[in-house]
Every structure is written in structure tokens, then in C-alpha cells.
Design a protein around this motif. Structure first.
Motif, PDB file in Angstrom:
ATOM      1  N   LYS A  55       1.146  -4.445  -7.258  1.00 20.75           N
ATOM      2  CA  LYS A  55       2.109  -3.676  -6.462  1.00 20.75           C
ATOM      3  C   LYS A  55       1.589  -3.570  -5.031  1.00 20.75           C
ATOM      4  O   LYS A  55       0.384  -3.513  -4.781  1.00 20.75           O
ATOM      5  N   LEU A  58       5.168  -0.349  -1.866  1.00 22.63           N
ATOM      6  CA  LEU A  58       6.225   0.356  -2.590  1.00 22.63           C
ATOM      7  C   LEU A  58       5.994   1.860  -2.488  1.00 22.63           C
ATOM      8  O   LEU A  58       4.858   2.339  -2.577  1.00 22.63           O
ATOM      9  N   LYS A  64       8.273   0.298 -10.359  1.00 24.19           N
ATOM     10  CA  LYS A  64       7.156  -0.647 -10.305  1.00 24.19           C
ATOM     11  C   LYS A  64       7.314  -1.805 -11.292  1.00 24.19           C
ATOM     12  O   LYS A  64       6.685  -2.847 -11.126  1.00 24.19           O
ATOM     13  N   SER A 153       6.872  -7.275 -13.438  1.00 23.72           N
ATOM     14  CA  SER A 153       6.545  -6.509 -12.235  1.00 23.72           C
ATOM     15  C   SER A 153       7.647  -6.626 -11.198  1.00 23.72           C
ATOM     16  O   SER A 153       8.298  -7.665 -11.073  1.00 23.72           O
ATOM     17  N   ARG A 154       7.852  -5.555 -10.455  1.00 24.06           N
ATOM     18  CA  ARG A 154       8.841  -5.598  -9.368  1.00 24.06           C
ATOM     19  C   ARG A 154       8.331  -6.440  -8.206  1.00 24.06           C
ATOM     20  O   ARG A 154       9.120  -7.071  -7.497  1.00 24.06           O
ATOM     21  N   THR A 155       7.046  -6.484  -8.013  1.00 20.67           N
ATOM     22  CA  THR A 155       6.455  -7.226  -6.902  1.00 20.67           C
ATOM     23  C   THR A 155       6.137  -8.648  -7.343  1.00 20.67           C
ATOM     24  O   THR A 155       5.702  -8.871  -8.478  1.00 20.67           O
ATOM     25  N   GLU A 156       6.356  -9.592  -6.470  1.00 17.42           N
ATOM     26  CA  GLU A 156       6.007 -10.971  -6.807  1.00 17.42           C
ATOM     27  C   GLU A 156       4.503 -11.086  -7.052  1.00 17.42           C
ATOM     28  O   GLU A 156       3.716 -10.210  -6.689  1.00 17.42           O
ATOM     29  N   HIS A 177      10.009  -7.932  -3.083  1.00 16.53           N
ATOM     30  CA  HIS A 177      10.212  -7.000  -4.181  1.00 16.53           C
ATOM     31  C   HIS A 177      11.493  -7.395  -4.912  1.00 16.53           C
ATOM     32  O   HIS A 177      12.515  -7.647  -4.275  1.00 16.53           O
ATOM     33  N   SER A 179      14.239  -6.485  -7.722  1.00  8.64           N
ATOM     34  CA  SER A 179      14.863  -5.494  -8.588  1.00  8.64           C
ATOM     35  C   SER A 179      16.116  -6.075  -9.238  1.00  8.64           C
ATOM     36  O   SER A 179      17.105  -6.344  -8.551  1.00  8.64           O
TER      37      SER A 179
END
Length: 306
Positions: A55, A58, A64, A153-156, A177, A179
């Protein structure tokens, strides 16, 4: 094939924090046996640590992680014999579609996700049978119930992002990010570009299954049919029903012809083949006639005079 991205449920109330609660809940049937893009048998502790650490940039209250549920139908499960290896391969293909569906030029290896195959499902308050009182809540469902849970995960993938930055492959200042619950759909202007079309994702994962395993999907099993029956106009529903009936009748006719051919006695089939097959040419028919010379007339002998 049902592809769901739930916004609530067990283990999802703390998406702004650690994914430990969801991982612990998904350990209920069997412990361990998590897999990712390129790994198998990942322990639960490593799943939690890897996702929680991936993460950046954010807010504290921002999501997350997310959950993706892939639930093949019983017909689809029978088609692949509920083979766990095939289900794992299919999950990776579905997550490739997940990445592509954001419209940001990323691939499955740009994600951080872990998945687990489960084989049991129980009834809940959303099931019609529970609502009408036919079965009790929490009762095991009959038939093949294999499905897959994915935590993403929301983050690459930050490790890959940093590698690509050092190699000069990226000029983005920050990682993206992702979603799947966003309301943006293929937006081209504004702060948020891209988005996530959930209807399109459901169709893509359905097509991925069909292509991977050669599954001939009837119209009534498609996402398009289910979505139209629920949200379409009366005219659209009627047209799709008529198309489904025609398809079913054509399939029944093909099946009847195939069964008749399989039940036909072997001797009768041979007789019919002989009757249909052309007779072979005889030697007399193909051998040219040979002209015989005409017989010579018989010569009479003359007597010797006395």
C-alpha cells in the motif's frame, strides 16, 4: 459462471485496515493452500503480510483490498470434473481480465492477489429456500459447490512498479490504485481515468472459461441472459426467451439424431452402407474386348485319278 465483487460480508467490514480478518474467515474449510500468480501453497500468515504491506499513498480510511468470488455453475464444474488445477489456472486467467478491465494498461503480474479454492457452501438469508422456510440457514448445499475466493490489493504491485521505474519503463510518479467498486466506467477526462465495468468483467470471465475448457454455453447460462431477465424491458426479455427456446429445440433435435445413430443395430448400419455404396466395377466391365480372327474356310482334298 458468477463473478462477484462484494462490498460487504464476513471479513470485509475492515477493508481500510488489515485483511487478516478475511483471511482467517477463509481458513474455515482448510488451512493454507493459498495460491497466487506464480506460487502455490502459500501460508495464511504470508498472505496477510504481503497484502498489508502493498500500500502507498492511501488515506487511513481508504479501502486497502477487495474480494473477488468466482463461482462456476454445477454444469461447468461437471465439465471440468471440479479439477482444482484447472480452477487455479482459470482463476489466473480471470485475474488477467480483472487487470485489463481497468483500462490502465496493466496485467495480472501488476497485481498482488492470493486465492483459495473451496468445495462447500451453506445456505444464508439471501437464499429463496431459506426465506420461504424450506431449509434452515447454514445448511450445506447439495451438489458440486466448488468456488474460488480471491483477495486482491488495491495498490498495484509495488515491487514490480519500483523495478519498472528504475528500468525507465514507467514515467508515472505514483503507483495506480485499482478499485473494482468505483462508479467510473472507462472515463477519459478528470482526476480518475479508466474505471471498472463490472458487467463487462462478468462477461469476460465467462468467455475465459469457455475458451479455456471448450465449454459450449447455452444461452440461458450466459450472464447476458440473466442480466436481461433481471433488468431488461419486457420486449427484450420476450425476445431472449424465444431465442433460448429455439436454441433448446435445435439442441434436442441434434441429440435425438445422435441417439438414433448410436442405437442403430450394427448389421442394419452395414446393410445400409452396402446399399448406399456404389457397386465395384467388374473386370469384364473394365477389360477391353479382344477381337478374335474369323475362322479360315476348310479346304477339301482332291482325289487321285486312276
Amino acid at each position: 459462471m458468477v463473478a462477484k465483487i462484494p462490498s460487504s460480508g464476513k471479513g470485509l467490514s475492515q477493508r481500510s485496515g488489515s485483511c487478516g480478518g478475511l483471511v482467517a474467515y477463509l481458513e474455515k474449510e482448510v488451512q493454507g493452500q493459498w495460491f497466487s500468480l506464480d506460487r502455490a501453497d502459500v501460508p495464511a500468515g504470508e498472505v496477510v503480510a504481503t497484502l498489508d504491506q502493498n500500500k502507498r499513498n492511501l488515506n487511513r480510511d481508504a479501502d486497502k483490498y477487495y474480494q473477488v468470488v468466482l463461482a462456476p455453475s454445477q454444469a461447468e464444474l461437471r465439465h471440468i470434473d471440479s479439477d482444482p488445477e484447472k480452477l487455479r489456472a482459470y482463476t489466473r486467467a480471470a485475474m488477467e481480465q480483472y487487470a485489463a478491465n481497468f483500462g490502465k494498461g496493466i496485467e495480472g503480474r501488476d497485481l498482488v492477489y492470493f486465492a483459495k479454492v473451496e468445495h462447500e457452501r451453506t445456505t444464508n438469508h439471501q437464499d429463496r429456500a431459506v426465506q420461504v422456510g424450506d431449509v434452515a440457514k447454514g445448511q450445506a448445499k447439495a451438489g458440486p459447490q466448488t468456488h474460488i475466493h480471491v483477495i486482491v490489493s488495491r495498490t498495484e504491485n509495488l515491487a514490480r512498479y519500483n523495478e519498472r521505474k528504475l528500468a525507465g519503463e514507467l514515467d508515472r510518479k505514483n503507483p495506480v490504485h485499482l478499485s473494482p467498486l468505483t462508479n467510473h466506467k472507462n472515463t477519459q477526462r478528470g482526476v480518475v481515468t479508466g474505471g471498472f465495468e463490472r458487467k463487462q468483467y462478468s462477461e469476460r470471465v465467462e468467455q475465459a472459461f469457455d475458451q479455456a475448457f471448450g465449454y459450449e454455453r447455452p444461452l440461458v447460462e450466459t450472464f447476458r441472459y440473466a442480466h436481461t431477465m433481471q433488468h431488461g424491458t419486457p420486449e427484450q426479455c420476450a425476445a431472449l426467451r424465444a431465442q433460448a427456446i429455439q436454441e433448446q429445440q435445435a439442441a434436442q433435435q441434434r441429440q435425438a439424431v445422435q441417439q438414433a445413430a448410436e442405437q442403430q443395430p450394427p448389421q442394419q448400419a452395414v446393410t445400409q452402407q452396402r446399399a448406399v455404396a456404389p457397386a465395384p466395377a467388374t473386370e469384364q466391365a473394365v477389360t477391353p474386348a479382344v477381337e478374335r480372327p474369323a475362322p479360315r474356310p476348310e479346304r477339301r482334298s482332291r482325289g487321285i485319278g486312276m
